[in-house]
Design a protein around this motif. Structure first.
Motif, PDB file in Angstrom:
ATOM      1  N   ASN A   1       0.814  -1.218   0.000  1.00  0.00           N
ATOM      2  CA  ASN A   1       0.000   0.000   0.000  1.00  0.00           C
ATOM      3  C   ASN A   1       0.846   1.265   0.000  1.00  0.00           C
ATOM      4  OD1 ASN A   1      -2.308  -1.574   0.093  1.00  0.00           O
ATOM      5  ND2 ASN A   1      -2.393  -1.551   2.323  1.00  0.00           N
ATOM      6  N   GLU A   2       2.086   1.164   0.425  1.00  0.00           N
ATOM      7  CA  GLU A   2       2.963   2.337   0.486  1.00  0.00           C
ATOM      8  C   GLU A   2       3.713   2.574  -0.812  1.00  0.00           C
ATOM      9  OE1 GLU A   2       1.651   1.306   4.121  1.00  0.00           O
ATOM     10  OE2 GLU A   2       3.115  -0.015   3.227  1.00  0.00           O
ATOM     11  N   CYS A   3       4.095   1.496  -1.496  1.00  0.00           N
ATOM     12  CA  CYS A   3       4.872   1.644  -2.728  1.00  0.00           C
ATOM     13  C   CYS A   3       4.833   0.338  -3.503  1.00  0.00           C
ATOM     14  CB  CYS A   3       6.325   2.001  -2.396  1.00  0.00           C
ATOM     15  SG  CYS A   3       7.380   2.258  -3.840  1.00  0.00           S
ATOM     16  N   ASP A   4       4.644   0.432  -4.807  1.00  0.00           N
ATOM     17  CA  ASP A   4       4.705  -0.747  -5.668  1.00  0.00           C
ATOM     18  C   ASP A   4       6.172  -0.987  -6.015  1.00  0.00           C
ATOM     19  OD1 ASP A   4       4.567  -2.755  -7.530  1.00  0.00           O
ATOM     20  OD2 ASP A   4       3.146  -1.723  -8.851  1.00  0.00           O
ATOM     21  N   LEU A   5       6.779  -1.932  -5.335  1.00  0.00           N
ATOM     22  CA  LEU A   5       8.207  -2.183  -5.519  1.00  0.00           C
ATOM     23  C   LEU A   5       8.536  -2.791  -6.875  1.00  0.00           C
ATOM     24  CD1 LEU A   5       9.066  -3.481  -1.946  1.00  0.00           C
ATOM     25  CD2 LEU A   5       9.329  -1.168  -2.853  1.00  0.00           C
ATOM     26  N   ARG A   6       7.522  -3.136  -7.649  1.00  0.00           N
ATOM     27  CA  ARG A   6       7.737  -3.622  -9.020  1.00  0.00           C
ATOM     28  C   ARG A   6       7.982  -2.468  -9.981  1.00  0.00           C
ATOM     29  NH1 ARG A   6       2.165  -6.656  -9.444  1.00  0.00           N
ATOM     30  NH2 ARG A   6       1.685  -4.585  -8.654  1.00  0.00           N
ATOM     31  N   ASP A   7       7.737  -1.252  -9.526  1.00  0.00           N
ATOM     32  CA  ASP A   7       7.826  -0.043 -10.358  1.00  0.00           C
ATOM     33  C   ASP A   7       9.059   0.759  -9.927  1.00  0.00           C
ATOM     34  OD1 ASP A   7       7.570   2.507 -11.448  1.00  0.00           O
ATOM     35  OD2 ASP A   7       5.409   2.634 -11.073  1.00  0.00           O
ATOM     36  N   PHE A   8      10.103   0.732 -10.765  1.00  0.00           N
ATOM     37  CA  PHE A   8      11.360   1.389 -10.378  1.00  0.00           C
ATOM     38  C   PHE A   8      11.175   2.881 -10.125  1.00  0.00           C
ATOM     39  CE2 PHE A   8      15.410   3.519 -11.610  1.00  0.00           C
ATOM     40  CZ  PHE A   8      16.104   3.191 -10.464  1.00  0.00           C
TER      41      PHE A   8
ATOM     42  N   ALA B   1       8.607   4.430  -9.009  1.00  0.00           N
ATOM     43  CA  ALA B   1       7.953   4.602  -7.706  1.00  0.00           C
ATOM     44  C   ALA B   1       8.940   4.370  -6.564  1.00  0.00           C
ATOM     45  CB  ALA B   1       6.768   3.644  -7.587  1.00  0.00           C
ATOM     46  N   VAL B   2       9.798   3.374  -6.711  1.00  0.00           N
ATOM     47  CA  VAL B   2      10.780   3.083  -5.660  1.00  0.00           C
ATOM     48  C   VAL B   2      11.814   4.201  -5.574  1.00  0.00           C
ATOM     49  CG1 VAL B   2      12.442   1.410  -4.761  1.00  0.00           C
ATOM     50  CG2 VAL B   2      10.430   0.607  -5.980  1.00  0.00           C
ATOM     51  N   ARG B   3      12.250   4.700  -6.714  1.00  0.00           N
ATOM     52  CA  ARG B   3      13.216   5.812  -6.725  1.00  0.00           C
ATOM     53  C   ARG B   3      12.612   7.049  -6.062  1.00  0.00           C
ATOM     54  NH1 ARG B   3      15.224   6.570 -12.320  1.00  0.00           N
ATOM     55  NH2 ARG B   3      13.204   7.526 -12.584  1.00  0.00           N
ATOM     56  N   SER B   4      11.345   7.324  -6.351  1.00  0.00           N
ATOM     57  CA  SER B   4      10.660   8.457  -5.734  1.00  0.00           C
ATOM     58  C   SER B   4      10.565   8.274  -4.225  1.00  0.00           C
ATOM     59  CB  SER B   4       9.270   8.604  -6.355  1.00  0.00           C
ATOM     60  OG  SER B   4       8.538   9.619  -5.705  1.00  0.00           O
ATOM     61  N   LEU B   5      10.269   7.052  -3.792  1.00  0.00           N
ATOM     62  CA  LEU B   5      10.215   6.745  -2.366  1.00  0.00           C
ATOM     63  C   LEU B   5      11.567   7.002  -1.705  1.00  0.00           C
ATOM     64  CD1 LEU B   5       8.844   5.378   0.158  1.00  0.00           C
ATOM     65  CD2 LEU B   5       9.853   3.248  -0.704  1.00  0.00           C
ATOM     66  N   ALA B   6      12.635   6.520  -2.325  1.00  0.00           N
ATOM     67  CA  ALA B   6      13.981   6.702  -1.769  1.00  0.00           C
ATOM     68  C   ALA B   6      14.315   8.182  -1.631  1.00  0.00           C
ATOM     69  CB  ALA B   6      15.008   5.987  -2.647  1.00  0.00           C
TER      70      ALA B   6
ATOM     71  N   LEU C   1      13.822  -6.630  -5.828  1.00  0.00           N
ATOM     72  CA  LEU C   1      15.154  -6.427  -5.254  1.00  0.00           C
ATOM     73  C   LEU C   1      15.996  -5.518  -6.139  1.00  0.00           C
ATOM     74  CD1 LEU C   1      17.295  -7.112  -3.085  1.00  0.00           C
ATOM     75  CD2 LEU C   1      17.933  -9.073  -4.519  1.00  0.00           C
ATOM     76  N   ARG C   2      15.949  -5.752  -7.444  1.00  0.00           N
ATOM     77  CA  ARG C   2      16.692  -4.888  -8.378  1.00  0.00           C
ATOM     78  C   ARG C   2      16.262  -3.434  -8.214  1.00  0.00           C
ATOM     79  NH1 ARG C   2      15.665  -5.030 -13.387  1.00  0.00           N
ATOM     80  NH2 ARG C   2      17.685  -4.278 -14.089  1.00  0.00           N
ATOM     81  N   ASN C   3      14.954  -3.225  -8.194  1.00  0.00           N
ATOM     82  CA  ASN C   3      14.447  -1.857  -8.072  1.00  0.00           C
ATOM     83  C   ASN C   3      14.859  -1.220  -6.752  1.00  0.00           C
ATOM     84  OD1 ASN C   3      13.207  -2.066 -10.561  1.00  0.00           O
ATOM     85  ND2 ASN C   3      11.194  -2.564  -9.715  1.00  0.00           N
ATOM     86  N   THR C   4      14.734  -1.966  -5.675  1.00  0.00           N
ATOM     87  CA  THR C   4      15.035  -1.431  -4.357  1.00  0.00           C
ATOM     88  C   THR C   4      16.516  -1.100  -4.206  1.00  0.00           C
ATOM     89  OG1 THR C   4      13.207  -2.742  -3.479  1.00  0.00           O
ATOM     90  CG2 THR C   4      14.751  -1.854  -1.889  1.00  0.00           C
ATOM     91  N   THR C   5      17.366  -2.007  -4.640  1.00  0.00           N
ATOM     92  CA  THR C   5      18.807  -1.763  -4.480  1.00  0.00           C
ATOM     93  C   THR C   5      19.282  -0.637  -5.397  1.00  0.00           C
ATOM     94  OG1 THR C   5      19.248  -3.593  -6.008  1.00  0.00           O
ATOM     95  CG2 THR C   5      19.402  -4.057  -3.639  1.00  0.00           C
ATOM     96  N   ARG C   6      18.781  -0.582  -6.619  1.00  0.00           N
ATOM     97  CA  ARG C   6      19.200   0.509  -7.517  1.00  0.00           C
ATOM     98  C   ARG C   6      18.759   1.863  -6.985  1.00  0.00           C
ATOM     99  NH1 ARG C   6      17.029  -0.252 -13.133  1.00  0.00           N
ATOM    100  NH2 ARG C   6      15.311  -1.291 -12.073  1.00  0.00           N
ATOM    101  N   ALA C   7      17.570   1.915  -6.380  1.00  0.00           N
ATOM    102  CA  ALA C   7      17.065   3.183  -5.858  1.00  0.00           C
ATOM    103  C   ALA C   7      17.807   3.620  -4.598  1.00  0.00           C
ATOM    104  CB  ALA C   7      15.572   3.070  -5.572  1.00  0.00           C
ATOM    105  N   PHE C   8      18.245   2.670  -3.783  1.00  0.00           N
ATOM    106  CA  PHE C   8      18.830   3.002  -2.475  1.00  0.00           C
ATOM    107  C   PHE C   8      20.348   2.855  -2.403  1.00  0.00           C
ATOM    108  CE2 PHE C   8      14.424   2.459  -1.153  1.00  0.00           C
ATOM    109  CZ  PHE C   8      14.281   3.399  -0.143  1.00  0.00           C
ATOM    110  N   VAL C   9      21.016   2.378  -3.455  1.00  0.00           N
ATOM    111  CA  VAL C   9      22.443   2.055  -3.327  1.00  0.00           C
ATOM    112  C   VAL C   9      23.289   3.257  -2.919  1.00  0.00           C
ATOM    113  CG1 VAL C   9      23.022   2.319  -5.794  1.00  0.00           C
ATOM    114  CG2 VAL C   9      24.362   0.763  -4.330  1.00  0.00           C
ATOM    115  N   ASP C  10      23.049   4.417  -3.503  1.00  0.00           N
ATOM    116  CA  ASP C  10      23.859   5.584  -3.142  1.00  0.00           C
ATOM    117  C   ASP C  10      23.571   6.040  -1.717  1.00  0.00           C
ATOM    118  OD1 ASP C  10      25.058   5.547  -5.622  1.00  0.00           O
ATOM    119  OD2 ASP C  10      23.706   7.042  -6.489  1.00  0.00           O
ATOM    120  N   ILE C  11      22.326   5.888  -1.291  1.00  0.00           N
ATOM    121  CA  ILE C  11      21.947   6.254   0.074  1.00  0.00           C
ATOM    122  C   ILE C  11      22.632   5.324   1.079  1.00  0.00           C
ATOM    123  CG2 ILE C  11      19.989   6.405   1.676  1.00  0.00           C
ATOM    124  CD1 ILE C  11      18.272   7.141  -0.836  1.00  0.00           C
TER     125      ILE C  11
END
Length: 190
Positions: A33-40, A42-47, A88-98
């Motif tokens: 409900n917070e973020c569709d982790l299948r959508d890069f 959306a995940v980047r925006s969340l990060a 996992l790909r989306n999450t790690t790519r969005a958060f790796v620099d953080i």
């Protein structure tokens, strides 16, 4: 520390969040409900909205299998590779620099002991888990010049108190209780 749990709301997610809070960490629980982790995007925006965090624990996934090798359907494969590897790909790519910017950044996943000895009936599932492990090791390489690290926690299967209530005669001795998993994952931030 600030720790993101991707795939919150499951028994494992709840136990991990509880273990982290017991240690005084701030937990950011991300469920469907917070973020569709299948959508890069959306995940980047969340990060970007979250700002600095010290860890991401990826608990997204599920199991589909059975039926021998012939029973490994395309539908199951598409679902498994999307939920286990794609998120996992989306999450790690969005958060790796953080994570790289944190003094003690961590990415963690839960895998399955069967990746070292796969069976025909679990081929789709274990191939996806092996791919997730490989991807996370590549993330570790991307973090090599930072304090950031990756962690793979392998279990045979997970169970909760609810599972014991539903099946009181079942032998769970080879499985890992979600609270034990939560403590192990939380200890990465000690």
């Amino acid at each position: 520390m600030r720790v993101v749990i991707a795939g919150a709301g499951s028994p494992a997610g709840d136990a991990t969040a509880s273990a982290l809070r017991e240690r005084g960490h701030e937990v950011i629980e991300i469920g469907p409900n917070e973020c569709d982790l299948r959508d890069f995007a959306a995940v980047r925006s969340l990060a970007e909205r979250l700002g600095p965090v010290d860890g991401v624990i990826h608990l997204v996934g599920g199991w589909r299998g059975g039926g021998g090798l012939a029973g490994q359907s395309d539908e199951d494969w598409d679902w498994l590779q999307t939920m286990i590897v794609g998120t996992l790909r989306n999450t790690t790519r969005a958060f790796v620099d953080i994570i790289a910017a944190s003094p003690a950044g961590r990415f963690a996943i839960v895998s399955q002991t069967g990746v070292t000895k796969p069976t025909a009936g679990n081929a789709n599932y274990l191939a996806a888990k092996a791919a997730a492990e490989t991807w996370l090791l590549a993330v570790g390489h991307a973090l090599k010049d930072s304090p950031g690290r990756v962690h793979i926690e392998r279990v045979l299967a997970l169970y909760s108190d609810r599972d014991v209530e539903k099946s009181p005669d079942k032998d769970f001795s080879r499985q890992t209780h979600v609270s034990e998993l939560g403590q192990r994952l939380a200890s990465l931030f000690d």
